[in-house]
Scaffold this motif. Sequence first.
Motif, mmCIF file in Angstrom:
data_model
loop_
_atom_site.group_PDB
_atom_site.id
_atom_site.type_symbol
_atom_site.label_atom_id
_atom_site.label_comp_id
_atom_site.label_asym_id
_atom_site.label_seq_id
_atom_site.Cartn_x
_atom_site.Cartn_y
_atom_site.Cartn_z
ATOM 1 N N ILE A 1 -14.756 -9.261 -0.351
ATOM 2 C CA ILE A 1 -15.110 -9.964 -1.544
ATOM 3 C C ILE A 1 -14.270 -11.286 -1.568
ATOM 4 C CG2 ILE A 1 -16.144 -10.268 -3.744
ATOM 5 C CD1 ILE A 1 -16.686 -6.950 -3.582
ATOM 6 N N SER A 2 -15.004 -12.365 -1.481
ATOM 7 C CA SER A 2 -14.139 -13.715 -1.492
ATOM 8 C C SER A 2 -13.642 -13.967 -2.890
ATOM 9 C CB SER A 2 -14.670 -14.810 -0.727
ATOM 10 O OG SER A 2 -14.903 -14.491 0.606
ATOM 11 N N ILE A 3 -13.054 -13.184 -3.661
ATOM 12 C CA ILE A 3 -12.333 -13.536 -4.998
ATOM 13 C C ILE A 3 -10.724 -13.243 -4.891
ATOM 14 C CG2 ILE A 3 -14.526 -13.137 -6.085
ATOM 15 C CD1 ILE A 3 -13.179 -10.487 -6.966
ATOM 16 N N GLY A 4 -10.072 -13.725 -5.901
ATOM 17 C CA GLY A 4 -8.684 -13.690 -5.890
ATOM 18 C C GLY A 4 -8.164 -14.273 -4.748
ATOM 19 N N ARG A 5 -7.134 -13.663 -3.847
ATOM 20 C CA ARG A 5 -6.648 -14.218 -2.870
ATOM 21 C C ARG A 5 -7.643 -13.824 -1.630
ATOM 22 N NH1 ARG A 5 -1.182 -12.317 -4.985
ATOM 23 N NH2 ARG A 5 -1.644 -10.391 -3.648
ATOM 24 N N GLY A 6 -8.571 -13.014 -1.652
ATOM 25 C CA GLY A 6 -9.484 -12.930 -0.615
ATOM 26 C C GLY A 6 -10.496 -14.245 -0.192
ATOM 27 N N THR A 7 -10.171 -15.370 -0.956
ATOM 28 C CA THR A 7 -10.666 -16.396 -0.734
ATOM 29 C C THR A 7 -10.294 -17.082 0.530
ATOM 30 O OG1 THR A 7 -9.494 -17.678 -2.109
ATOM 31 C CG2 THR A 7 -11.493 -17.197 -3.159
ATOM 32 N N GLN A 8 -8.920 -16.605 0.951
ATOM 33 C CA GLN A 8 -8.376 -17.239 2.238
ATOM 34 C C GLN A 8 -8.990 -16.581 3.470
ATOM 35 O OE1 GLN A 8 -4.292 -16.045 1.995
ATOM 36 N NE2 GLN A 8 -4.173 -16.302 -0.274
ATOM 37 N N LEU A 9 -9.772 -15.345 3.367
ATOM 38 C CA LEU A 9 -10.432 -14.666 4.415
ATOM 39 C C LEU A 9 -12.032 -14.911 4.780
ATOM 40 C CD1 LEU A 9 -8.316 -11.288 3.851
ATOM 41 C CD2 LEU A 9 -7.859 -13.243 5.417
ATOM 42 N N SER A 10 -12.258 -14.365 5.591
ATOM 43 C CA SER A 10 -13.916 -14.855 5.996
ATOM 44 C C SER A 10 -14.581 -13.475 5.862
ATOM 45 C CB SER A 10 -13.876 -15.469 7.431
ATOM 46 O OG SER A 10 -13.341 -16.798 7.158
ATOM 47 N N GLU A 11 -15.723 -13.524 5.395
ATOM 48 C CA GLU A 11 -16.699 -12.392 5.236
ATOM 49 C C GLU A 11 -17.227 -12.197 6.706
ATOM 50 O OE1 GLU A 11 -18.989 -12.470 1.776
ATOM 51 O OE2 GLU A 11 -17.466 -13.151 0.618
ATOM 52 N N LEU A 12 -18.035 -11.037 6.852
ATOM 53 C CA LEU A 12 -18.859 -11.010 8.047
ATOM 54 C C LEU A 12 -20.154 -11.682 7.685
ATOM 55 C CD1 LEU A 12 -18.859 -7.065 9.129
ATOM 56 C CD2 LEU A 12 -17.567 -8.935 9.990
ATOM 57 N N SER A 13 -20.817 -12.200 8.745
ATOM 58 C CA SER A 13 -21.945 -12.758 8.509
ATOM 59 C C SER A 13 -23.163 -11.668 8.488
ATOM 60 C CB SER A 13 -22.408 -13.546 9.804
ATOM 61 O OG SER A 13 -22.679 -12.856 10.999
ATOM 62 N N PRO A 14 -24.338 -11.926 7.891
ATOM 63 C CA PRO A 14 -25.379 -10.948 7.725
ATOM 64 C C PRO A 14 -25.579 -10.249 9.074
ATOM 65 C CG PRO A 14 -25.822 -12.728 6.403
ATOM 66 C CD PRO A 14 -24.801 -13.146 7.350
ATOM 67 N N GLY A 15 -25.693 -10.802 10.343
ATOM 68 C CA GLY A 15 -25.724 -10.306 11.633
ATOM 69 C C GLY A 15 -24.730 -9.507 12.102
ATOM 70 N N GLU A 16 -23.669 -9.898 12.020
ATOM 71 C CA GLU A 16 -22.256 -9.069 12.148
ATOM 72 C C GLU A 16 -22.335 -7.719 11.213
ATOM 73 O OE1 GLU A 16 -19.189 -12.497 13.424
ATOM 74 O OE2 GLU A 16 -19.488 -12.152 11.399
ATOM 75 N N ALA A 17 -22.576 -7.878 9.908
ATOM 76 C CA ALA A 17 -22.556 -6.792 9.045
ATOM 77 C C ALA A 17 -23.637 -5.557 9.701
ATOM 78 C CB ALA A 17 -22.826 -7.145 7.686
ATOM 79 N N GLU A 18 -24.928 -6.185 10.098
ATOM 80 C CA GLU A 18 -25.900 -5.260 10.513
ATOM 81 C C GLU A 18 -25.330 -4.682 11.808
ATOM 82 O OE1 GLU A 18 -30.559 -5.022 11.571
ATOM 83 O OE2 GLU A 18 -29.485 -7.230 10.854
ATOM 84 N N GLN A 19 -24.672 -5.378 12.604
ATOM 85 C CA GLN A 19 -24.263 -4.657 13.857
ATOM 86 C C GLN A 19 -23.306 -3.698 13.656
ATOM 87 O OE1 GLN A 19 -22.513 -7.797 16.705
ATOM 88 N NE2 GLN A 19 -23.435 -6.595 18.246
ATOM 89 N N LEU A 20 -22.438 -4.103 12.808
ATOM 90 C CA LEU A 20 -21.346 -3.118 12.375
ATOM 91 C C LEU A 20 -21.871 -1.685 11.764
ATOM 92 C CD1 LEU A 20 -18.484 -2.142 11.871
ATOM 93 C CD2 LEU A 20 -18.516 -3.391 9.887
ATOM 94 N N MET A 21 -22.867 -1.707 10.863
ATOM 95 C CA MET A 21 -23.737 -0.721 10.328
ATOM 96 C C MET A 21 -24.396 0.225 11.465
ATOM 97 S SD MET A 21 -23.087 -0.596 7.181
ATOM 98 C CE MET A 21 -22.611 -1.885 5.864
ATOM 99 N N GLY A 22 -24.951 -0.477 12.393
ATOM 100 C CA GLY A 22 -25.381 0.224 13.598
ATOM 101 C C GLY A 22 -24.454 1.056 14.248
ATOM 102 N N TRP A 23 -23.310 0.324 14.500
ATOM 103 C CA TRP A 23 -22.164 1.345 15.137
ATOM 104 C C TRP A 23 -21.498 2.471 14.300
ATOM 105 C CZ3 TRP A 23 -16.778 1.386 13.185
ATOM 106 C CH2 TRP A 23 -16.062 2.140 14.149
ATOM 107 N N LEU A 24 -21.462 2.282 12.996
ATOM 108 C CA LEU A 24 -21.280 3.142 12.019
ATOM 109 C C LEU A 24 -22.187 4.416 12.172
ATOM 110 C CD1 LEU A 24 -19.787 1.099 8.904
ATOM 111 C CD2 LEU A 24 -18.480 2.630 10.619
#
Length: 203
Positions: A177-200
């Motif tokens: 979640i891009s808050i606090g120092r987390g704004t320095q990093l990048s979240e997954l795109s919706p498509g990447e997140a869906e692909q990851l959920m499929g693997w899990l």
Amino acid sequence: YWELTNACGLACRHCRATAMPDAAPGELTTEQGLRLLDDIATFGDPLPHIVFTGGDPLRRHDLKLLMAEATARGIGVSLAPAVTPLLTREKLAEVKADGVQAISLSLDGSTPEYHDGVRGVPGTFEATLEALRWAEELQLPVQINTLVTSVTAADLPAVYELLSQHTLLRWSLFFLISIGRGTQLSELSPGEAEQLMGWLNSL
């Protein structure tokens, strides 16, 4: 989740609390903490389960008292310590004796390069695996938390293989979640997140 303090010896790149080496102004005093426990004890059956976190809860001078007072009120307690020199085998044995029912540790990669790169302190990867082994020896249940970002997602299968060698309460994936120092990093795109959920789902 009770963030007892902002103080922490790590400098994690995603820290939502923007933890620093010292306690933040306005943190609850011991007396205020005990009053909060009294309030929680009025919630009714079943009582909430508290996870003492931070920052690093081991930086609180009154942690032992707060854990004991929570337990005395019938409130279950878990602990989410930072992996720093304060976290020793002796400390884990002590908190278990004090009534802590489980701990959580963060492992954000399968190698020091991945994990230490997120945590900001060299040596944290090996220290985390050592803390996990200590907890297993002490029969203290462990939840492993793993950060998911656009950079770390590709390493998750290797993290899974590494953790498969251990006995865990659960493996919990924390999507950035891009808050606090987390704004320095990048979240997954919706498509990447869906692909990851499929693997899990296939595990």
